[in-house]
Write an enzyme that holds these catalytic residues in place. Structure first.
Site, PDB file in Angstrom:
ATOM      1  CB  ILE A 155     106.000 107.720  95.156  1.00 46.38           C
ATOM      2  CG1 ILE A 155     105.223 106.629  94.750  1.00 46.38           C
ATOM      3  CG2 ILE A 155     107.491 107.269  95.900  1.00 46.38           C
ATOM      4  CD1 ILE A 155     105.932 105.514  94.019  1.00 46.38           C
ATOM      5  N   GLY A 156     106.253 109.931  97.983  1.00 48.97           N
ATOM      6  CA  GLY A 156     106.915 110.881  98.847  1.00 48.97           C
ATOM      7  C   GLY A 156     106.387 112.194  98.536  1.00 48.97           C
TER       8      GLY A 156
ATOM      9  CB  SER B  92     101.640 110.225 100.298  1.00 46.07           C
ATOM     10  OG  SER B  92     102.684 110.849  99.485  1.00 46.07           O
TER      11      SER B  92
ATOM     12  N   GLY C 193     106.486 104.016 102.519  1.00 44.66           N
ATOM     13  CA  GLY C 193     107.817 104.458 102.349  1.00 44.66           C
ATOM     14  C   GLY C 193     108.244 105.413 103.562  1.00 44.66           C
ATOM     15  N   GLY C 194     107.876 106.578 103.641  1.00 43.10           N
ATOM     16  CA  GLY C 194     108.399 107.650 104.476  1.00 43.10           C
ATOM     17  C   GLY C 194     107.991 107.222 106.103  1.00 43.10           C
TER      18      GLY C 194
ATOM     19  CD  GLU D  77     104.933 101.900  95.660  1.00 41.23           C
ATOM     20  OE1 GLU D  77     104.728 101.770  97.081  1.00 41.23           O
ATOM     21  OE2 GLU D  77     105.907 102.196  95.140  1.00 41.23           O
TER      22      GLU D  77
ATOM     23  CG  HIS E  30     110.083 101.483  94.095  1.00 36.96           C
ATOM     24  ND1 HIS E  30     110.260 102.717  93.795  1.00 36.96           N
ATOM     25  CD2 HIS E  30     109.333 101.494  95.171  1.00 36.96           C
ATOM     26  CE1 HIS E  30     109.590 103.643  94.652  1.00 36.96           C
ATOM     27  NE2 HIS E  30     108.856 102.789  95.481  1.00 36.96           N
TER      28      HIS E  30
ATOM     29  CG  ASN F  29     110.881 100.657  99.880  1.00 38.23           C
ATOM     30  OD1 ASN F  29     112.030 100.658 100.132  1.00 38.23           O
ATOM     31  ND2 ASN F  29     110.665 101.107  98.631  1.00 38.23           N
ATOM     32  CD1 TRP F  30     111.938 100.349 106.468  1.00 37.11           C
ATOM     33  CD2 TRP F  30     113.804  99.864 107.346  1.00 37.11           C
ATOM     34  NE1 TRP F  30     111.775  99.931 107.471  1.00 37.11           N
ATOM     35  CE2 TRP F  30     112.824  99.646 108.212  1.00 37.11           C
ATOM     36  CE3 TRP F  30     115.176  99.615 107.631  1.00 37.11           C
ATOM     37  CZ2 TRP F  30     113.132  98.787 109.306  1.00 37.11           C
ATOM     38  CZ3 TRP F  30     115.453  99.026 108.815  1.00 37.11           C
ATOM     39  CH2 TRP F  30     114.206  98.529 109.724  1.00 37.11           C
ATOM     40  CE  LYS F  31     110.561 104.596  98.794  1.00 37.58           C
ATOM     41  NZ  LYS F  31     109.603 105.900  98.025  1.00 37.58           N
TER      42      LYS F  31
ATOM     43  CD  GLU G  20     111.835 105.815  95.046  1.00 43.71           C
ATOM     44  OE1 GLU G  20     112.320 105.204  95.554  1.00 43.71           O
ATOM     45  OE2 GLU G  20     110.821 106.522  95.591  1.00 43.71           O
TER      46      GLU G  20
HETATM   47  O1  G3H Z   1     107.635 101.921  98.339  1.00 43.87           O
HETATM   48  C1  G3H Z   1     107.140 102.865  98.823  1.00 43.87           C
HETATM   49  C2  G3H Z   1     106.582 103.989  98.216  1.00 43.87           C
HETATM   50  O2  G3H Z   1     107.423 104.371  97.074  1.00 43.87           O
HETATM   51  C3  G3H Z   1     105.797 104.912  98.975  1.00 43.87           C
HETATM   52  O3  G3H Z   1     106.622 105.850  99.441  1.00 43.87           O
HETATM   53  P1  G3H Z   1     105.965 106.992 100.270  1.00 43.87           P
HETATM   54  O4  G3H Z   1     104.987 106.324 101.371  1.00 43.87           O
HETATM   55  O5  G3H Z   1     107.253 107.876 101.014  1.00 43.87           O
HETATM   56  O6  G3H Z   1     105.283 107.805  99.496  1.00 43.87           O
END
Ligand code: G3H
Length: 251
Positions: free
Chosen positions: A169-170, A210, A231-232, A164, A92, A6-8, A94
């Site tokens: 997350i993040g 994460s 994500g990241g 998640e 998600h 997920n590149w957000k 977010e």
């Molecule tokens: O969609 C992905 C998640 O929100 C995980 O994000 P992260 O791997 O940056 O913690």
């Protein structure tokens, strides 16, 4: 098994095209599991053209549930389908937190995605406060029940669930394999109660929060973890490392 990135809200069109070409090059031999990238809307179409017929699938990060109409700023399932999107992230944390999406809206989106023959990646998970109050199972159960509300067993079997934990997350604070497995097993039991054992076994449940190359192996060897939503670490070459780790586990 699925590895989804997920590149957000990252990467311009040119950055996205360059990165996905690198991924195709590095991961051309990966056939044992599904690899998915979810670029931002602006880059979807061009990335889709590069991925067409290749072994990496195209995913979107969000969708609206109507096919067309006066919904300023929204993108419809038909529009996604036309450009080759196969997976759509729905619910998600977010989107739940910042854009106030609730379980009913998420349920409508899941149905719309399924109706167009795409696969929803349906996200659930508790906040830190909810975990500390001992509410994890209760929160996740409500999200799963309401998100899948009204879906037949055949429809439910096509959904991918991503657990998640919001606190992971993040934040760099990954759930331990035991913490993740415990919730995944709970979701599996819940699905069996809502539908039947076969449906519970068929639905793939990904972990997200994460994920990094140094913690991924411990997570994906867990019985009820069927892959990762990243994500990241999906924005750089670490995504290639994650794919290699997954390949190693499967073969
Ligand atoms: O969609 C992905 C998640 O929100 C995980 O994000 P992260 O791997 O940056 O913690």
């Amino acid at each position: 098994m699925i590895l989804a990135g997920n590149w957000k809200m990252h990467k311009t069109i040119s950055e996205a095209k360059k990165f996905v070409s690198l991924l195709l090059n590095e991961l051309h031999d990966v056939k044992e599991f599904e690899t998915v990238v979810c670029p931002p809307f602006t880059a979807l179409s061009e990335v889709g053209e590069i991925l067409s017929g290749r072994n990496i699938k195209l995913g979107a990060q969000n969708v609206f549930y109507e096919d067309q109409g006066a919904f300023t700023g929204e993108v419809s399932p038909v529009m996604l389908k036309e450009i080759g999107v196969e997976y759509v992230i729905v619910g998600h944390s977010e989107r739940r937190r910042i854009f106030k999406e609730d379980d009913e809206l998420i349920n409508r989106k899941i149905r719309a995605v399924l109706e167009k023959g795409m696969t929803p990646i349906f996200c659930v998970g508790e906040t830190l406060e909810e975990r500390e109050k001992g509410l994890t199972f209760c929160v996740v159960e409500k999200q799963v029940r309401e998100g899948l509300y009204g879906l037949s067993r055949e429809e439910a079997q096509k959904v991918v669930i991503a657990y998640e934990p919001v606190w992971a997350i993040g934040t760099g604070k990954v759930a331990t394999p035991q913490q993740a497995q415990e919730v995944h097993a709970f979701i599996r039991r819940l699905l069996s109660e809502m539908y039947d054992d076969e449906t519970a076994e068929t639905i793939r449940i990904l972990y997200g929060g994460s994920i990094k190359p140094d913690n991924f192996l411990g997570l994906i060897v867990q019985k009820d973890i069927d892959g990762g939503l990243v994500g990241g670490a999906s924005l750089k070459e670490s995504f290639v490392e994650l794919a290699r780790i997954m390949k190693g586990v499967i073969s």
